[in-house]
Each structure stands twice: as structure tokens, then as C-alpha cells.
Design a protein around this motif. Structure first.
Motif, PDB file in Angstrom:
ATOM      1  N   ALA A 162       0.833  -1.197   0.000  1.00  0.00           N
ATOM      2  CA  ALA A 162       0.000   0.000   0.000  1.00  0.00           C
ATOM      3  C   ALA A 162       0.870   1.251   0.000  1.00  0.00           C
ATOM      4  CB  ALA A 162      -0.914   0.002   1.215  1.00  0.00           C
ATOM      5  N   PRO A 163       0.474   2.286  -0.762  1.00  0.00           N
ATOM      6  CA  PRO A 163       1.264   3.520  -0.800  1.00  0.00           C
ATOM      7  C   PRO A 163       1.044   4.421   0.402  1.00  0.00           C
ATOM      8  CG  PRO A 163      -0.649   3.743  -2.205  1.00  0.00           C
ATOM      9  CD  PRO A 163      -0.658   2.320  -1.691  1.00  0.00           C
ATOM     10  N   GLY A 164       0.084   4.091   1.265  1.00  0.00           N
ATOM     11  CA  GLY A 164      -0.200   4.925   2.425  1.00  0.00           C
ATOM     12  C   GLY A 164      -0.959   4.135   3.469  1.00  0.00           C
ATOM     13  N   PRO A 165      -1.202   4.723   4.632  1.00  0.00           N
ATOM     14  CA  PRO A 165      -1.892   4.021   5.711  1.00  0.00           C
ATOM     15  C   PRO A 165      -3.322   3.653   5.335  1.00  0.00           C
ATOM     16  CG  PRO A 165      -1.696   6.355   6.204  1.00  0.00           C
ATOM     17  CD  PRO A 165      -0.847   6.101   5.002  1.00  0.00           C
ATOM     18  N   LEU A 166      -3.651   2.381   5.541  1.00  0.00           N
ATOM     19  CA  LEU A 166      -4.984   1.848   5.268  1.00  0.00           C
ATOM     20  C   LEU A 166      -5.407   2.006   3.808  1.00  0.00           C
ATOM     21  CD1 LEU A 166      -6.866   2.989   8.499  1.00  0.00           C
ATOM     22  CD2 LEU A 166      -5.772   0.800   8.041  1.00  0.00           C
ATOM     23  N   ALA A 167      -4.458   2.273   2.924  1.00  0.00           N
ATOM     24  CA  ALA A 167      -4.771   2.339   1.494  1.00  0.00           C
ATOM     25  C   ALA A 167      -5.009   0.928   0.969  1.00  0.00           C
ATOM     26  CB  ALA A 167      -3.628   3.005   0.729  1.00  0.00           C
ATOM     27  N   ARG A 168      -5.832   0.818  -0.065  1.00  0.00           N
ATOM     28  CA  ARG A 168      -6.160  -0.490  -0.635  1.00  0.00           C
ATOM     29  C   ARG A 168      -6.029  -0.444  -2.158  1.00  0.00           C
ATOM     30  NH1 ARG A 168     -11.815  -1.885   2.018  1.00  0.00           N
ATOM     31  NH2 ARG A 168     -11.608  -3.666   0.616  1.00  0.00           N
ATOM     32  N   PRO A 169      -4.812  -0.276  -2.658  1.00  0.00           N
ATOM     33  CA  PRO A 169      -4.612  -0.167  -4.107  1.00  0.00           C
ATOM     34  C   PRO A 169      -4.767  -1.506  -4.810  1.00  0.00           C
ATOM     35  CG  PRO A 169      -2.508  -0.244  -3.004  1.00  0.00           C
ATOM     36  CD  PRO A 169      -3.547  -0.205  -1.914  1.00  0.00           C
ATOM     37  N   ARG A 170      -5.127  -1.439  -6.097  1.00  0.00           N
ATOM     38  CA  ARG A 170      -5.229  -2.625  -6.945  1.00  0.00           C
ATOM     39  C   ARG A 170      -4.345  -2.422  -8.176  1.00  0.00           C
ATOM     40  NH1 ARG A 170      -9.540  -1.356  -3.326  1.00  0.00           N
ATOM     41  NH2 ARG A 170     -11.192  -2.921  -3.439  1.00  0.00           N
ATOM     42  N   ARG A 171      -3.635  -3.463  -8.543  1.00  0.00           N
ATOM     43  CA  ARG A 171      -2.787  -3.389  -9.728  1.00  0.00           C
ATOM     44  C   ARG A 171      -3.585  -3.761 -10.977  1.00  0.00           C
ATOM     45  NH1 ARG A 171       2.629  -6.700  -9.012  1.00  0.00           N
ATOM     46  NH2 ARG A 171       1.107  -8.395  -8.935  1.00  0.00           N
ATOM     47  N   PHE A 172      -3.059  -3.335 -12.132  1.00  0.00           N
ATOM     48  CA  PHE A 172      -3.641  -3.737 -13.409  1.00  0.00           C
ATOM     49  C   PHE A 172      -2.532  -3.845 -14.443  1.00  0.00           C
ATOM     50  CE2 PHE A 172      -3.724   0.895 -13.368  1.00  0.00           C
ATOM     51  CZ  PHE A 172      -3.239   1.238 -14.624  1.00  0.00           C
ATOM     52  N   HIS A 173      -2.818  -4.601 -15.496  1.00  0.00           N
ATOM     53  CA  HIS A 173      -1.847  -4.787 -16.579  1.00  0.00           C
ATOM     54  C   HIS A 173      -2.601  -4.954 -17.888  1.00  0.00           C
ATOM     55  CE1 HIS A 173       0.690  -7.365 -19.257  1.00  0.00           C
ATOM     56  NE2 HIS A 173       1.557  -6.423 -18.953  1.00  0.00           N
ATOM     57  N   VAL A 174      -2.134  -4.269 -18.913  1.00  0.00           N
ATOM     58  CA  VAL A 174      -2.707  -4.391 -20.254  1.00  0.00           C
ATOM     59  C   VAL A 174      -1.589  -4.849 -21.179  1.00  0.00           C
ATOM     60  CG1 VAL A 174      -3.957  -3.241 -22.108  1.00  0.00           C
ATOM     61  CG2 VAL A 174      -4.255  -2.464 -19.748  1.00  0.00           C
ATOM     62  N   PRO A 175      -1.713  -6.032 -21.806  1.00  0.00           N
ATOM     63  CA  PRO A 175      -0.627  -6.538 -22.659  1.00  0.00           C
ATOM     64  C   PRO A 175      -0.458  -5.710 -23.928  1.00  0.00           C
ATOM     65  CG  PRO A 175      -2.566  -7.928 -22.862  1.00  0.00           C
ATOM     66  CD  PRO A 175      -2.857  -6.958 -21.744  1.00  0.00           C
TER      67      PRO A 175
END
Length: 345
Positions: A268-281
Motif C-alpha cells: 500500500a502507498p499509504g496508511p490503510l490504502a487499498r490499491p489494486r494493480r492492473f496490466h494491459v498486454p
């Protein structure tokens, strides 16, 4: 010569021989390990209902990491359950002063009520309602009803995850909804690109109004080119349970396709943050030339957008052509008579 005696096991003390090849921990890593251990023990005690033990471990974790918002919020929750309202308020005031966290605002509203501070409770709950997606309505209804009544307000409101406004008002009262100055039907969905929504009864604002729609819908994230495709992360601070839906657009703004960022395997980039990754080929951009934009549901670009997915391949191809131009006979040998021949061993 008598056989050697097997080594006897050592007991009582850990006599493990240190791994000479192991890299010594830094003081920061050592303290982090201590804090994480205390945090885990505190969470386990909370889950078991042992608030006294949870308090002991979480206070230890907080002493080691006094600016960790997750630890402070958990410690404030334990102090709240033990009736230590003033101590909980001190922790929460510090957290919300640094981080706009819905759970912290909601907990602070409960604490302010415990301190017989209805105005403070209303301010805290208004922050939770106006700047974040409405949590489970059944879970906060009793709190919100009480805070609104004690503050002398006609009701309370919030923006649901589906974009509709929930307005809780007395029986017989009718709430009015205006979005960016335009009147909408009470059951209408608030547009994703709206800035704010006002919810009133008899000309009086409900607790939570105006709803900062742009703040609730805002997206944080980064996108970059990798191997001819795109990768990055995104999340909605005002709606942390939602998987961000992103739109890849042409440079002119035409929507090309959408994708959902739903891979939670990242720090997480910060406290209690909930980021999601993504990828496009890269294959998704095989027939696309030029730059693209990546936007959230509010139409705003992610950090790093616009960008050109094919730039890496294009630069590599240009480099290959430049090398070929500089060394046109690479790998071949020219005979004195002028004919080409394959190189010999």
C-alpha cells in the motif's frame, strides 16, 4: 580409539548458532518487526474479546510506531470499548488531522458522543458522510439518527456505491436533491462527473450535505508503459471497497476499452490504502498508433497519462535499423572480386 560421543541437545536457552551469511537487520527493520509482532498480538486479543491484553499490545505497537495510522485507529477502538473516551479522542484527532479515513471519522463520532459533545460528533460524522461512500446503512443508522437528532438536524444523507443518494428523514418529510445546482428526482443517480450534491428538507441541509461527489469518486493511481503494454495501480480513497474501473482512451478522448484493477497483491502507498494493480498486454495496442489516456470513472487521468504504449518497440526498431545502416555487411565477408560469401570457420 573410542567412537566420538554425539553432541547432547542444549535445553533451557536458545543456543542456535547464528547464520554467518545472514545480513544483520538495521535498527529500523528491528523496530518494524517488534511493532508488527505487537500489532498481530493486539489484533488476536481483540478478536478473542480480551480488550485488556489488546490494549497492552497495541500500546506497545503505538509506542514503537506513533505515527502509524492503522495502529492508532485500532488502539483508539480498544480504548473506546474500555470507556476511555478522552484517550481515544486524542488518538483519533491526530489520525484525521493527517489522513482522511472514513473509519476514523466514524469512530470519532462515537467517541464524541461518549464525551457528551453532540456538535463534535456531528462534525465528525459529517466528514464521514460527505467525503466517502456510505458504508453499510444498517450498521450506522442508529449512530447517524442519534447524532442528527442531537445536533437538531432534520436527518442525514450519504452517497451509495451505486451512485444513488440515501436520504434518511422523518416520516412525511420529502428530501430535495440538487446536483451542481440542477434539481434531480430523489431517486436519480448522481452522474460520475458531478462535483457536489445538496440534499435538503424544507430548505435545511441534512447531516452530510453537501456531498462532495468529486472527492468521493476521486481516483489515485499511476500508469506506465512496460514491454509495449501498460501497467499500474489505482484505488478510490473515498470508496475503498470498489475495484476501480478504468477507461483507455485515444488522445482525442474516444473510449477504446475498459478494464478493472482488481489485483490486490501490492504494498500500500499509504496508511490503510487499498490499491489494486492492473496490466494491459502489448497485444491490445498492436493496431493502435500514438498516445492513449487512462482515466477513472470521473474522467480524470491517472498520474502518468497520457502515454504511448508502442514507444518502446518503436525505439527498439529504430535502433535496430540504425545498427543495420551502420553495419550493412555484418556477419558476411566480401571477396576481393566483389562477391559476397558466407563467413568460414
Amino acid at each position: 580409539m573410542p567412537p566420538s560421543r554425539a553432541a547432547e541437545p542444549l535445553t533451557g536457552t536458545n543456543h542456535a548458532v547464528p547464520d554467518q551469511a545472514a545480513t544483520p537487520k538495521t535498527s529500523q527493520e528491528w523496530f518494524q518487526d517488534l511493532a508488527q509482532d505487537a500489532w498481530r498480538r493486539g489484533q488476536a486479543a481483540m478478536a478473542a474479546g480480551d480488550m485488556d491484553d489488546a490494549l497492552r499490545w497495541l500500546e506497545r505497537a503505538h509506542r514503537i510506531g506513533p505515527r502509524d495510522a492503522a495502529v492508532a485507529l485500532a488502539l483508539a477502538t480498544v480504548r473506546l470499548r474500555l470507556g476511555a473516551f478522552a484517550e481515544a479522542a486524542s488518538l483519533l484527532d491526530d489520525v484525521v488531522g493527517r489522513h482522511d479515513l472514513r473509519e476514523a471519522w466514524l469512530t470519532l463520532a462515537v467517541v464524541r458522543r461518549g464525551l457528551a459533545d453532540p456538535a463534535g460528533a456531528a462534525v465528525a460524522l459529517a466528514q464521514a458522510l460527505s467525503r466517502h461512500v456510505l458504508p453499510d446503512e444498517a450498521g450506522i443508522a442508529a449512530l447517524a439518527d442519534a447524532v442528527a437528532a442531537e445536533a437538531g438536524l432534520p436527518g442525514w444523507c450519504g452517497l451509495r456505491a451505486d451512485g444513488h443518494v440515501a436520504a434518511m428523514v422523518p416520516d412525511g418529510a420529502k428530501a430535495k436533491l440538487s446536483v451542481d445546482g440542477m434539481r434531480l428526482a430523489p431517486g436519480a443517480r448522481v452522474p460520475d462527473t458531478a462535483a457536489a450534491a445538496d440534499v435538503t428538507v424544507g430548505g435545511r441541509a441534512l447531516l452530510g450535505s453537501p456531498l462532495a461527489v468529486a472527492q468521493i469518486r476521486r481516483i489515485e493511481g499511476v500508469v506506465a508503459v512496460r514491454d509495449g503494454g501498460l501497467e499500474g495501480w489505482a484505488w478510490h480513497p473515498g470508496d475503498p471497497d470498489a475495484d476501480p474501473v478504468l477507461t483507455v482512451r485515444s488522445a482525442a478522448g474516444k473510449a477504446l476499452f475498459t478494464l478493472t484493477a482488481d489485483d490486490t497483491r501490492m504494498l500500500a502507498p499509504g496508511p490503510l490504502a487499498r490499491p489494486r494493480r492492473f496490466h494491459v498486454p502489448a497485444s491490445r495496442f498492436a493496431r493502435l498508433a500514438g498516445a492513449v489516456r487512462v482515466t477513472g470513472r470521473d474522467g480524470r487521468d491517472l498520474l502518468g497519462s497520457p502515454l504511448t504504449p508502442g514507444a518502446e518497440q518503436s525505439r527498439a526498431a529504430d535502433a535496430a535499423r540504425a545498427v543495420a545502416a551502420l553495419f550493412p555487411a555484418a556477419g558476411r565477408r566480401r571477396h576481393a572480386g566483389g562477391s559476397d560469401a558466407a563467413p568460414t570457420d
